[in-house]
Design a protein around this motif. Structure first.
Motif, PDB file in Angstrom:
ATOM      1  N   LYS A 106       0.767  -1.195   0.168  1.00  0.00           N
ATOM      2  CA  LYS A 106       0.097   0.001  -0.155  1.00  0.00           C
ATOM      3  C   LYS A 106       0.900   1.302  -0.082  1.00  0.00           C
ATOM      4  O   LYS A 106       1.868   1.404   0.892  1.00  0.00           O
ATOM      5  CB  LYS A 106      -0.884  -0.044   1.095  1.00  0.00           C
ATOM      6  CG  LYS A 106      -1.975   1.161   1.447  1.00  0.00           C
ATOM      7  CD  LYS A 106      -2.820   1.080   2.510  1.00  0.00           C
ATOM      8  CE  LYS A 106      -3.795   2.152   2.450  1.00  0.00           C
ATOM      9  NZ  LYS A 106      -4.854   2.171   3.605  1.00  0.00           N
ATOM     10  N   ALA A 107       0.575   2.223  -0.911  1.00  0.00           N
ATOM     11  CA  ALA A 107       1.262   3.607  -0.970  1.00  0.00           C
ATOM     12  C   ALA A 107       2.765   3.496  -1.439  1.00  0.00           C
ATOM     13  O   ALA A 107       3.498   4.295  -1.168  1.00  0.00           O
ATOM     14  CB  ALA A 107       1.071   4.353   0.178  1.00  0.00           C
ATOM     15  N   SER A 108       3.020   2.031  -1.915  1.00  0.00           N
ATOM     16  CA  SER A 108       4.403   2.003  -2.328  1.00  0.00           C
ATOM     17  C   SER A 108       4.633   1.678  -3.942  1.00  0.00           C
ATOM     18  O   SER A 108       3.755   1.611  -4.466  1.00  0.00           O
ATOM     19  CB  SER A 108       5.312   0.646  -1.643  1.00  0.00           C
ATOM     20  OG  SER A 108       4.933   0.832  -0.238  1.00  0.00           O
ATOM     21  N   PRO A 109       5.907   2.327  -4.510  1.00  0.00           N
ATOM     22  CA  PRO A 109       5.944   1.849  -6.074  1.00  0.00           C
ATOM     23  C   PRO A 109       5.798   0.561  -6.274  1.00  0.00           C
ATOM     24  O   PRO A 109       6.084  -0.399  -5.480  1.00  0.00           O
ATOM     25  CB  PRO A 109       7.379   2.399  -5.991  1.00  0.00           C
ATOM     26  CG  PRO A 109       7.643   3.533  -4.961  1.00  0.00           C
ATOM     27  CD  PRO A 109       7.044   2.893  -3.929  1.00  0.00           C
ATOM     28  N   ARG A 110       5.232   0.409  -7.471  1.00  0.00           N
ATOM     29  CA  ARG A 110       5.207  -1.139  -8.032  1.00  0.00           C
ATOM     30  C   ARG A 110       6.533  -1.624  -8.386  1.00  0.00           C
ATOM     31  O   ARG A 110       7.328  -1.132  -8.923  1.00  0.00           O
ATOM     32  CB  ARG A 110       4.098  -1.155  -9.156  1.00  0.00           C
ATOM     33  CG  ARG A 110       2.774  -0.770  -8.772  1.00  0.00           C
ATOM     34  CD  ARG A 110       1.969  -0.420 -10.128  1.00  0.00           C
ATOM     35  NE  ARG A 110       2.117   0.642 -10.881  1.00  0.00           N
ATOM     36  CZ  ARG A 110       1.639   1.227 -11.911  1.00  0.00           C
ATOM     37  NH1 ARG A 110       0.560   0.438 -12.022  1.00  0.00           N
ATOM     38  NH2 ARG A 110       2.094   2.238 -12.712  1.00  0.00           N
ATOM     39  N   ASP A 111       6.316  -3.205  -8.327  1.00  0.00           N
ATOM     40  CA  ASP A 111       7.392  -3.889  -9.074  1.00  0.00           C
ATOM     41  C   ASP A 111       6.758  -4.811 -10.251  1.00  0.00           C
ATOM     42  O   ASP A 111       5.587  -5.011 -10.094  1.00  0.00           O
ATOM     43  CB  ASP A 111       8.235  -4.722  -8.187  1.00  0.00           C
ATOM     44  CG  ASP A 111       9.069  -4.139  -7.102  1.00  0.00           C
ATOM     45  OD1 ASP A 111       9.726  -3.045  -7.359  1.00  0.00           O
ATOM     46  OD2 ASP A 111       9.207  -4.650  -6.019  1.00  0.00           O
ATOM     47  N   ILE A 112       7.706  -4.933 -11.301  1.00  0.00           N
ATOM     48  CA  ILE A 112       7.062  -5.869 -12.208  1.00  0.00           C
ATOM     49  C   ILE A 112       6.873  -7.296 -11.654  1.00  0.00           C
ATOM     50  O   ILE A 112       7.604  -7.704 -10.767  1.00  0.00           O
ATOM     51  CB  ILE A 112       8.012  -6.052 -13.336  1.00  0.00           C
ATOM     52  CG1 ILE A 112       7.971  -4.705 -14.152  1.00  0.00           C
ATOM     53  CG2 ILE A 112       7.529  -7.045 -14.486  1.00  0.00           C
ATOM     54  CD1 ILE A 112       9.059  -4.579 -15.497  1.00  0.00           C
ATOM     55  N   ILE A 113       5.721  -7.875 -12.095  1.00  0.00           N
ATOM     56  CA  ILE A 113       5.477  -9.273 -11.622  1.00  0.00           C
ATOM     57  C   ILE A 113       5.068 -10.017 -12.566  1.00  0.00           C
ATOM     58  O   ILE A 113       4.281  -9.752 -13.553  1.00  0.00           O
ATOM     59  CB  ILE A 113       4.560  -9.215 -10.363  1.00  0.00           C
ATOM     60  CG1 ILE A 113       4.319 -10.631  -9.774  1.00  0.00           C
ATOM     61  CG2 ILE A 113       3.277  -8.715 -10.769  1.00  0.00           C
ATOM     62  CD1 ILE A 113       3.812 -10.863  -8.510  1.00  0.00           C
ATOM     63  N   ILE A 114       5.631 -11.330 -12.777  1.00  0.00           N
ATOM     64  CA  ILE A 114       5.321 -12.518 -13.738  1.00  0.00           C
ATOM     65  C   ILE A 114       4.521 -13.654 -13.104  1.00  0.00           C
ATOM     66  O   ILE A 114       5.154 -14.069 -11.912  1.00  0.00           O
ATOM     67  CB  ILE A 114       6.243 -12.863 -14.666  1.00  0.00           C
ATOM     68  CG1 ILE A 114       6.993 -11.766 -15.170  1.00  0.00           C
ATOM     69  CG2 ILE A 114       5.729 -13.645 -15.979  1.00  0.00           C
ATOM     70  CD1 ILE A 114       6.175 -10.518 -16.334  1.00  0.00           C
ATOM     71  N   ALA A 115       3.355 -14.079 -13.110  1.00  0.00           N
ATOM     72  CA  ALA A 115       2.709 -15.177 -12.591  1.00  0.00           C
ATOM     73  C   ALA A 115       2.427 -16.199 -13.472  1.00  0.00           C
ATOM     74  O   ALA A 115       1.809 -15.764 -14.509  1.00  0.00           O
ATOM     75  CB  ALA A 115       1.725 -14.864 -11.354  1.00  0.00           C
ATOM     76  N   ARG A 116       2.369 -17.390 -12.876  1.00  0.00           N
ATOM     77  CA  ARG A 116       1.837 -18.451 -14.012  1.00  0.00           C
ATOM     78  C   ARG A 116       0.683 -19.474 -13.057  1.00  0.00           C
ATOM     79  O   ARG A 116       1.008 -19.642 -11.972  1.00  0.00           O
ATOM     80  CB  ARG A 116       3.183 -19.332 -14.545  1.00  0.00           C
ATOM     81  CG  ARG A 116       2.460 -20.418 -15.418  1.00  0.00           C
ATOM     82  CD  ARG A 116       3.572 -21.322 -16.285  1.00  0.00           C
ATOM     83  NE  ARG A 116       4.358 -22.006 -15.609  1.00  0.00           N
ATOM     84  CZ  ARG A 116       5.430 -22.724 -16.033  1.00  0.00           C
ATOM     85  NH1 ARG A 116       6.032 -22.055 -17.000  1.00  0.00           N
ATOM     86  NH2 ARG A 116       6.099 -23.339 -15.241  1.00  0.00           N
ATOM     87  N   PHE A 117      -0.349 -19.648 -13.797  1.00  0.00           N
ATOM     88  CA  PHE A 117      -1.540 -20.393 -13.103  1.00  0.00           C
ATOM     89  C   PHE A 117      -1.754 -21.524 -13.935  1.00  0.00           C
ATOM     90  O   PHE A 117      -1.627 -21.742 -15.297  1.00  0.00           O
ATOM     91  CB  PHE A 117      -2.863 -19.503 -13.228  1.00  0.00           C
ATOM     92  CG  PHE A 117      -2.523 -18.288 -12.523  1.00  0.00           C
ATOM     93  CD1 PHE A 117      -3.011 -18.201 -10.992  1.00  0.00           C
ATOM     94  CD2 PHE A 117      -1.985 -17.080 -12.967  1.00  0.00           C
ATOM     95  CE1 PHE A 117      -3.140 -17.214 -10.434  1.00  0.00           C
ATOM     96  CE2 PHE A 117      -2.070 -15.920 -12.236  1.00  0.00           C
ATOM     97  CZ  PHE A 117      -2.367 -15.846 -10.985  1.00  0.00           C
ATOM     98  N   ASN A 118      -1.979 -22.691 -13.027  1.00  0.00           N
ATOM     99  CA  ASN A 118      -2.360 -23.961 -13.651  1.00  0.00           C
ATOM    100  C   ASN A 118      -3.842 -23.781 -14.292  1.00  0.00           C
ATOM    101  O   ASN A 118      -4.434 -22.658 -14.254  1.00  0.00           O
ATOM    102  CB  ASN A 118      -2.447 -24.915 -12.423  1.00  0.00           C
ATOM    103  CG  ASN A 118      -1.108 -25.400 -11.960  1.00  0.00           C
ATOM    104  OD1 ASN A 118      -0.121 -25.374 -12.791  1.00  0.00           O
ATOM    105  ND2 ASN A 118      -0.872 -25.275 -10.614  1.00  0.00           N
ATOM    106  N   THR A 119      -4.393 -24.856 -15.104  1.00  0.00           N
ATOM    107  CA  THR A 119      -5.591 -24.847 -15.596  1.00  0.00           C
ATOM    108  C   THR A 119      -6.637 -24.809 -14.597  1.00  0.00           C
ATOM    109  O   THR A 119      -7.841 -24.357 -15.024  1.00  0.00           O
ATOM    110  CB  THR A 119      -5.776 -25.912 -16.617  1.00  0.00           C
ATOM    111  OG1 THR A 119      -5.551 -27.481 -15.569  1.00  0.00           O
ATOM    112  CG2 THR A 119      -4.721 -26.009 -17.594  1.00  0.00           C
ATOM    113  N   ASP A 120      -6.448 -25.069 -13.251  1.00  0.00           N
ATOM    114  CA  ASP A 120      -7.628 -24.887 -12.596  1.00  0.00           C
ATOM    115  C   ASP A 120      -7.409 -23.405 -11.483  1.00  0.00           C
ATOM    116  O   ASP A 120      -8.313 -23.547 -10.646  1.00  0.00           O
ATOM    117  CB  ASP A 120      -7.641 -26.008 -11.412  1.00  0.00           C
ATOM    118  CG  ASP A 120      -6.256 -26.037 -10.488  1.00  0.00           C
ATOM    119  OD1 ASP A 120      -5.417 -25.138 -10.708  1.00  0.00           O
ATOM    120  OD2 ASP A 120      -6.144 -27.052  -9.827  1.00  0.00           O
TER     121      ASP A 120
END
Length: 454
Positions: A18-32
């Protein structure tokens, strides 16, 4: 986001406390819908390589044929949110780590004098593995904006055959904030760029969507639209003093070569309303037509003896045209899995029949799982344009191997209802234009990276 051939979904964006600068994030999800624990740290990779106090976010993502992911976005430089921004790319290995063989330690960046924190970034993967990235920037000293388009080789090196050492700038004129960019690469190697322009200082004036076609060399293709550009008049729906200047734009190329353009219009804080607009541009005034396949991939059983790919001529039949074709190895080899095939397809003046390419497939006794090879189309003649440049052919093993996913390109997005006045010659507005939708919105160290400067 991108969907992998195995059905898993990869998303990219920004994350922060909250109220902090963002970082890049990459996430992978299973089919469920659960996080894939085999990717990164318990399903995601958070990248803070641009500094502790910088606001960084990924805006686009592509999946390479080898399973690696390339993300593009915006990042602050060392001066933080009040300094210039950077157009960035990074490559991720299939297990969710930065690929150190790309750029410098997995990162590529381009200095921008100024870019809006929520501006869209365009990213496209070319057939040869090259990467095209684009974003808008503003010069605070002059008040002028421009769209920057850059092309890189597969390892993150600027492509010297494109523009000025890999860079092309498309001036937009005066604006009060850099907006959004979208990029499409057509099968012949041309680059289609969508951007927005039209706001002077804080005065609300009509905004325009602009579509420009660049040749593979980076030069503007003067045969498209008016001197290489088609303009879509998006207008000003509200004349209030608190109008948000940022406009998003997205392009999609249809299989018939037409270009769908989606854009959001003015946002008025008082009325709380905005407009979403869709237009469609014709590919060109070319009466020789388009040649290509209607599919991106197909599969064939190993025991069938051959793979068959249909090639169509559509959109015109004036004059004789031809196109070359040739197979290329993928995981399947022409030495053992199929027979290398090449040649030329020809259509006579007035002819628009379907041509079929037959590729012999070898039925062996090896248990090897699905394998693929490519069929490439090239060198159209007679004024024809390529509708598609490649088809992936998957050979399905019949020797007891358990099924596993085979690579295939994702289908192109489909256009929706359309609105807008487009001015162009080749890129003229499609006559099938519908009404716009009114949508109510809420308010709401130099680090050793590879650098390209404008």
């Amino acid at each position: 986001s991108v969907e992998q051939p195995d059905g898993r979904l990869v998303v990219a964006g920004g994350v922060s406390a909250k109220a902090s600068p963002r970082d890049i994030i990459i996430a992978r999800f299973n089919t469920d819908g659960s996080l894939d624990a085999s990717f990164g740290a318990a399903g995601s990779l958070r990248i803070d390589s641009f500094g502790a106090n910088t606001d960084d976010v990924a805006k686009a993502l592509v999946l390479q044929r080898d399973g690696k992911l390339v993300a593009a976005g915006l990042a602050d430089d060392e001066n933080g949110p009040n300094g210039p921004r950077e157009l960035v790319m990074l490559r991720i290995t299939p297990d969710g780590s930065l690929d150190a063989t790309f750029g410098n330690g997995g990162l590529v960046w381009i200095d921008l004098p100024r870019a809006g924190p929520d501006a869209n970034v365009g990213l496209q993967l070319q057939d040869d593995g090259g990467l095209v990235i684009g974003g808008e920037t503003r010069n605070d000293d002059t008040g002028e904006c421009a769209t920057l388009v850059a092309r890189f080789t597969g390892d993150g090196t600027p492509d010297p055959a494109f523009g000025n050492n890999g860079l092309v700038q498309l001036p937009l004129g005066w604006c009060n904030w850099a907006g959004s960019t979208s990029i499409v690469v057509d099968p012949g190697g041309a680059i289609i760029v969508g951007d927005t322009s039209g706001t002077v200082a804080d005065i609300p004036v009509p905004r325009y969507g602009r579509v420009t076609r660049l040749a593979s060399s980076g030069e503007i293709d003067a045969t498209f639209g008016f001197g290489g550009t088609a303009i879509i008049d998006m207008g000003s729906q509200w004349a209030g003093s608190n109008v948000d200047p940022d406009i998003g734009i997205r392009l999609a190329r249809q299989s018939d070569g037409r270009i769908a353009v989606a854009a959001s219009d003015w946002f008025d804080w008082y009325f709380g309303a905005s407009y979403f607009m869709v237009a469609r541009l014709l590919a060109s005034g070319n009466s020789a037509g388009l040649v290509g396949s209607t599919i991106d991939s197909t599969s064939v059983d190993e025991s069938s003896g051959s793979a068959r790919v249909n090639v169509w001529r559509t959109g015109g039949a004036t004059g004789a045209v031809s196109v070359d074709f040739a197979t290329v190895d993928g995981s399947a080899s022409s030495a053992s899995d199929y027979t290398s095939t090449s040649g030329t397809l020809t259509w006579a003046d007035g002819e628009a029949t379907v041509k079929t390419i037959v590729i012999p497939v070898t039925d062996d006794s090896l248990v090897e799982g699905p394998e693929w090879f490519g069929l490439k189309l090239s060198n159209p003649t007679g004024g024809a344009l390529l509708a598609t440049s490649s088809v992936d052919v998957v050979i399905v093993d019949n020797d007891g191997a358990p099924p596993s996913p085979a690579p295939s390109p994702s289908p192109a997005p489909q256009p929706g209802p359309a609105q807008g006045n487009a001015q162009s010659g080749g890129g003229v507005a499609d006559p099938l234009l519908l009404v716009a939708l009114a949508i109510v919105l809420g308010c709401g160290c130099r680090r050793g990276r590879r650098q390209c400067k404008t």
